[in-house]
Design a protein around this motif. Structure first.
Motif, mmCIF file in Angstrom:
data_model
loop_
_atom_site.group_PDB
_atom_site.id
_atom_site.type_symbol
_atom_site.label_atom_id
_atom_site.label_comp_id
_atom_site.label_asym_id
_atom_site.label_seq_id
_atom_site.Cartn_x
_atom_site.Cartn_y
_atom_site.Cartn_z
ATOM 1 N N TRP A 1 15.418 -7.004 2.137
ATOM 2 C CA TRP A 1 15.043 -8.024 3.006
ATOM 3 C C TRP A 1 15.544 -7.651 4.561
ATOM 4 O O TRP A 1 16.416 -7.018 4.859
ATOM 5 C CB TRP A 1 16.326 -9.083 2.638
ATOM 6 C CG TRP A 1 16.347 -10.305 3.739
ATOM 7 C CD1 TRP A 1 17.421 -10.563 4.596
ATOM 8 C CD2 TRP A 1 15.186 -11.332 3.653
ATOM 9 N NE1 TRP A 1 17.087 -11.868 5.083
ATOM 10 C CE2 TRP A 1 15.834 -12.069 4.754
ATOM 11 C CE3 TRP A 1 14.055 -11.655 3.171
ATOM 12 C CZ2 TRP A 1 15.070 -13.507 5.279
ATOM 13 C CZ3 TRP A 1 13.501 -12.914 3.636
ATOM 14 C CH2 TRP A 1 13.986 -13.812 4.506
ATOM 15 N N GLU A 2 14.331 -7.638 5.233
ATOM 16 C CA GLU A 2 14.507 -7.502 6.829
ATOM 17 C C GLU A 2 14.944 -5.826 7.132
ATOM 18 O O GLU A 2 15.281 -5.680 8.374
ATOM 19 C CB GLU A 2 15.536 -8.491 7.252
ATOM 20 C CG GLU A 2 14.842 -9.868 7.131
ATOM 21 C CD GLU A 2 15.741 -10.973 7.896
ATOM 22 O OE1 GLU A 2 15.050 -12.000 8.238
ATOM 23 O OE2 GLU A 2 16.644 -10.689 8.219
ATOM 24 N N THR A 3 14.426 -5.111 6.340
ATOM 25 C CA THR A 3 14.898 -3.566 6.543
ATOM 26 C C THR A 3 13.756 -2.788 6.299
ATOM 27 O O THR A 3 12.757 -3.272 5.533
ATOM 28 C CB THR A 3 16.120 -3.219 5.993
ATOM 29 O OG1 THR A 3 15.829 -3.046 4.517
ATOM 30 C CG2 THR A 3 17.439 -3.812 6.223
ATOM 31 N N ALA A 4 13.702 -1.600 6.891
ATOM 32 C CA ALA A 4 12.389 -0.745 6.492
ATOM 33 C C ALA A 4 12.207 -0.379 5.087
ATOM 34 O O ALA A 4 13.255 -0.093 4.404
ATOM 35 C CB ALA A 4 12.359 0.609 7.245
ATOM 36 N N ASP A 5 10.982 -0.618 4.758
ATOM 37 C CA ASP A 5 10.746 -0.147 3.233
ATOM 38 C C ASP A 5 10.791 1.255 3.063
ATOM 39 O O ASP A 5 9.686 2.051 3.696
ATOM 40 C CB ASP A 5 9.418 -0.543 2.694
ATOM 41 C CG ASP A 5 9.131 -0.502 1.196
ATOM 42 O OD1 ASP A 5 9.725 0.543 0.646
ATOM 43 O OD2 ASP A 5 8.040 -0.872 0.624
ATOM 44 N N PRO A 6 11.808 1.872 2.350
ATOM 45 C CA PRO A 6 11.716 3.497 2.383
ATOM 46 C C PRO A 6 10.414 4.189 1.773
ATOM 47 O O PRO A 6 10.108 5.427 1.972
ATOM 48 C CB PRO A 6 12.778 3.985 1.698
ATOM 49 C CG PRO A 6 13.201 2.580 0.785
ATOM 50 C CD PRO A 6 12.888 1.700 1.775
ATOM 51 N N GLU A 7 9.660 3.588 0.805
ATOM 52 C CA GLU A 7 8.508 4.144 0.220
ATOM 53 C C GLU A 7 7.288 4.016 1.233
ATOM 54 O O GLU A 7 6.377 4.844 1.013
ATOM 55 C CB GLU A 7 8.233 3.289 -0.870
ATOM 56 C CG GLU A 7 8.878 3.659 -2.243
ATOM 57 C CD GLU A 7 8.394 2.931 -3.603
ATOM 58 O OE1 GLU A 7 7.993 3.517 -4.397
ATOM 59 O OE2 GLU A 7 8.633 1.774 -3.581
ATOM 60 N N LYS B 1 0.927 -1.186 0.052
ATOM 61 C CA LYS B 1 0.139 0.135 -0.088
ATOM 62 C C LYS B 1 0.955 1.215 0.052
ATOM 63 O O LYS B 1 1.648 1.635 1.002
ATOM 64 C CB LYS B 1 -0.867 -0.142 1.280
ATOM 65 C CG LYS B 1 -1.717 1.083 1.237
ATOM 66 C CD LYS B 1 -2.901 0.949 2.406
ATOM 67 C CE LYS B 1 -2.292 0.854 3.956
ATOM 68 N NZ LYS B 1 -3.140 0.586 5.022
ATOM 69 N N GLY B 2 0.938 1.857 -0.995
ATOM 70 C CA GLY B 2 1.693 3.214 -1.226
ATOM 71 C C GLY B 2 3.001 2.753 -1.443
ATOM 72 O O GLY B 2 4.004 3.791 -1.508
ATOM 73 N N SER B 3 3.612 1.643 -1.877
ATOM 74 C CA SER B 3 4.830 1.376 -2.121
ATOM 75 C C SER B 3 5.052 0.537 -3.480
ATOM 76 O O SER B 3 4.107 -0.432 -3.796
ATOM 77 C CB SER B 3 5.496 0.490 -1.173
ATOM 78 O OG SER B 3 6.808 -0.156 -1.343
ATOM 79 N N SER B 4 5.871 0.683 -4.303
ATOM 80 C CA SER B 4 6.103 -0.285 -5.670
ATOM 81 C C SER B 4 6.801 -1.377 -5.183
ATOM 82 O O SER B 4 6.800 -2.402 -6.171
ATOM 83 C CB SER B 4 6.844 0.482 -6.446
ATOM 84 O OG SER B 4 8.126 0.864 -5.985
ATOM 85 N N GLY B 5 7.548 -1.348 -3.982
ATOM 86 C CA GLY B 5 8.287 -2.528 -3.488
ATOM 87 C C GLY B 5 9.738 -2.703 -4.346
ATOM 88 O O GLY B 5 10.310 -3.447 -3.818
#
Length: 571
Positions: A74-80, A65-69
């Motif tokens: 792996w195992e870190t925060a998604d900056p988007e 949701k709100g992220s392109s991915g």
């Protein structure tokens, strides 16, 4: 979002590590969420771990949701997901990994010093508000305990999510028995992205450059640039061995606020450290959250992101959002078919009814009182088991907290490895297995002890949580009976009326009896313990362990029992 790729961070010895910085576009100063580790900052989650990624987004589409991915790692925060919330996300390749040159030495004092310097570097940048928080799972959690103990001046809060805090007891040697996880993990997840692979490694699809640096080093140089972690673990049996010096977090030195998030199904790597880290941290403000599901899932779900956001908003942004008034414990209580969230105020829970279930080898039973008649049960010292069962419970019973067992054993060998498994069986006789952190069909709880490591640390031990010194190896005299205190990692389960609790005592890792084919990881079948196994032939030699182990129960002096943290039903 402004992305700064491969930013060089100088280290105190003249080397550099490289980081990717994801930050809000435009002017302004923002708090930082940082992670530091060896899994290659430029390797997208979906490229490096496609099976896990596909199952994660299929089950929890909210993650995208709100992220392109495309920047998920792996195992870190998604900056988007985090940058729009006003945070800067910094991912650092640890020394020797990814785009950072040098020698890989996982969980070393050198890594902790490098991480410390990265935190202070970030605090001094023009886009930083000077408050640094640490976020990440597993490796990216374990290193948080280490660096927080060095007290970087600008570290403001840490959230270690499913990561060990005692390198020896939580990860390398369970009860003194070698855990071979890192033997298979190292080549698959670390050597696979080591600096120096150049074009032989993965390519970052967002930048088009090799994730493991432009340089291509030869095999001999690559080997020289990483420690032989498997050999070091094998030949370092005691906690006093030089290898472990400086590799266990000094928890009491930690001062910053802590949100420690653990997994009830994380036996063997992702549970004990979060509980013990919470208990041992010197921080005046600290919280413990315990959940279930797969190892990485709740870090990315709306539940997990919202939890972390409230914590970091309070301590990194100064928001008065009520976090400081949250109860110290948030527990997801495991029922047969669901989790129910509950706030608590201490660990173990103050209202715990500590309940002994005594082993009766003659009846293969767990019962409220010790058997008056002595009996014994024998099993093979390298691969044997014996199980003890309660009667069906007459009403629902919650067991939440740490467990321990007192066992009396003898052996015809020089040593004995004990594997304890706490299990649940439904009225129809089928075992109730749970979704574990790294195995889809796991038992409720596990504990381990090498009998030659039976000596306790009396200052650290509690009746419900024995802590072994692991300073010396005291071999056994064949035929002599020894009393052993065995730590069993925490458990949370509400046994339904009609269910039975079974304790299995054996000499090898638990394996369920579900029909195959079984899923595999790193080429090993997942049979209840995933790859968190104790199967190194040189650690468990026939010369030392082959023979017969005998469990003594009942009679004079052999009251073997399981200590359960029973939580009374609320009225």
């Amino acid at each position: 979002m402004q992305i700064d790729w491969d930013v060089e961070i100088p280290m105190d010895d003249g080397s550099v590590v490289r980081a990717d910085v994801f930050r809000p576009a435009g002017e302004g100063r923002h708090p930082v969420l940082m992670s530091y580790g060896p899994y290659a900052k430029g390797l997208p989650f979906q490229d490096g771990y496609p099976v896990q990624w596909q199952s994660l987004v299929a089950a929890y589409p909210e993650i995208l949701k709100g992220s392109s991915g495309r920047y998920a790692n792996w195992e870190t925060a998604d900056p988007e997901r985090w940058v729009p919330l006003g945070y800067i996300c910094i991912r650092v390749d640890s020394r020797g990994a990814g785009r950072s040159p040098g020698v890989i030495d996982p969980f070393s004092p050198r890594e902790a010093k490098d991480f410390h310097d990265c935190i202070e570097w970030a605090a001094g940048q023009p886009w930083s508000n000077g408050k640094i928080g640490l976020a990440g799972v597993s490796y990216y959690a374990a290193t948080q305990w280490m660096v927080a103990a060095t007290r970087p001046a600008h570290l403001a809060a840490i959230c270690p999510f499913e990561g060990f805090s005692d390198y020896y007891r939580d990860a390398c040697r369970h009860g003194g028995i070698l855990n071979t996880f890192m033997k298979v993990w190292y080549p698959q997840q670390v050597e696979n992205v080591q600096h120096g692979l150049g074009a032989r490694g993965h390519i970052n699809p967002n930048t088009g450059v090799p994730i493991s640096g432009p340089a291509e080093l030869g095999d001999e140089e690559m080997r020289a640039n990483r420690v032989d972690i498997s050999a070091l673990h094998l030949h370092s049996e005691c906690i006093t061995d030089s290898y472990y010096e400086g590799r266990r977090a000094n928890l009491a030195a930690i001062e910053v606020p802590v949100l420690s998030c653990g997994n009830w199904g994380g036996h063997g790597l992702h549970l004990r450290g979060n509980v013990e880290g919470y208990l041992g941290a010197g921080s005046a403000q600290k919280w413990l959250e315990l959940h279930g599901l797969e190892h990485w899932t709740e870090f990315y779900t709306d539940y997990g992101v919202a939890l972390q956001k409230r914590f970091f908003d309070h301590f990194l942004k100064g928001e008065d959002n009520g976090w400081d008034r949250e109860p110290p414990l948030k527990l997801q209580i495991r029922h047969v078919d669901r989790f129910v969230e509950r706030a608590e105020h201490e660990w173990p829970l103050a209202r715990t009814e500590w309940t002994r279930l005594y082993l009766d080898a003659g009846q293969r039973a767990l019962q409220p009182a010790p058997a008056s008649t002595a009996s014994h049960a024998a099993f093979d010292g390298l691969k044997g088991t014996v199980s003890f069962s309660t009667a069906p419970f007459e009403q629902d019973m919650e067991v939440t907290g740490p467990l321990a067992a007192t066992l009396h054993i003898s052996t015809t060998a020089r040593d004995a490895d004990l594997f304890l498994t706490v299990r649940a069986f439904a009225p129809d006789g089928k075992e109730h297995l749970i979704v574990g952190a790294v195995d889809p069909h796991a038992p409720l709880a596990q504990g381990w002890l090498r009998a030659s490591h039976r000596k306790l640390d009396p200052q650290a031990s509690k009746p419900y949580r024995p802590v072994h010194a692991h300073e010396t190896v005291e071999v056994l005299e064949p035929g002599s009976v020894y009393e052993l205190q065995v730590e069993i990692w925490p458990l949370c389960f509400v046994f339904r009326k009609g269910y039975r609790l079974v304790l299995t005592v054996g000499s090898s890792d638990f394996e369920h009896d579900l029909p195959g084919p079984h899923p595999q990881i790193y080429g090993k079948e997942m049979r209840g313990c995933s790859v968190l196994l104790h199967d190194h032939p040189d650690d468990r030699t026939a010369e030392r362990f082959a023979g017969q182990t005998t469990l003594h129960t009942g009679g004079e002096g052999h009251a073997s029992f399981l200590l359960l943290p029973v939580i009374p039903a609320t009225r």
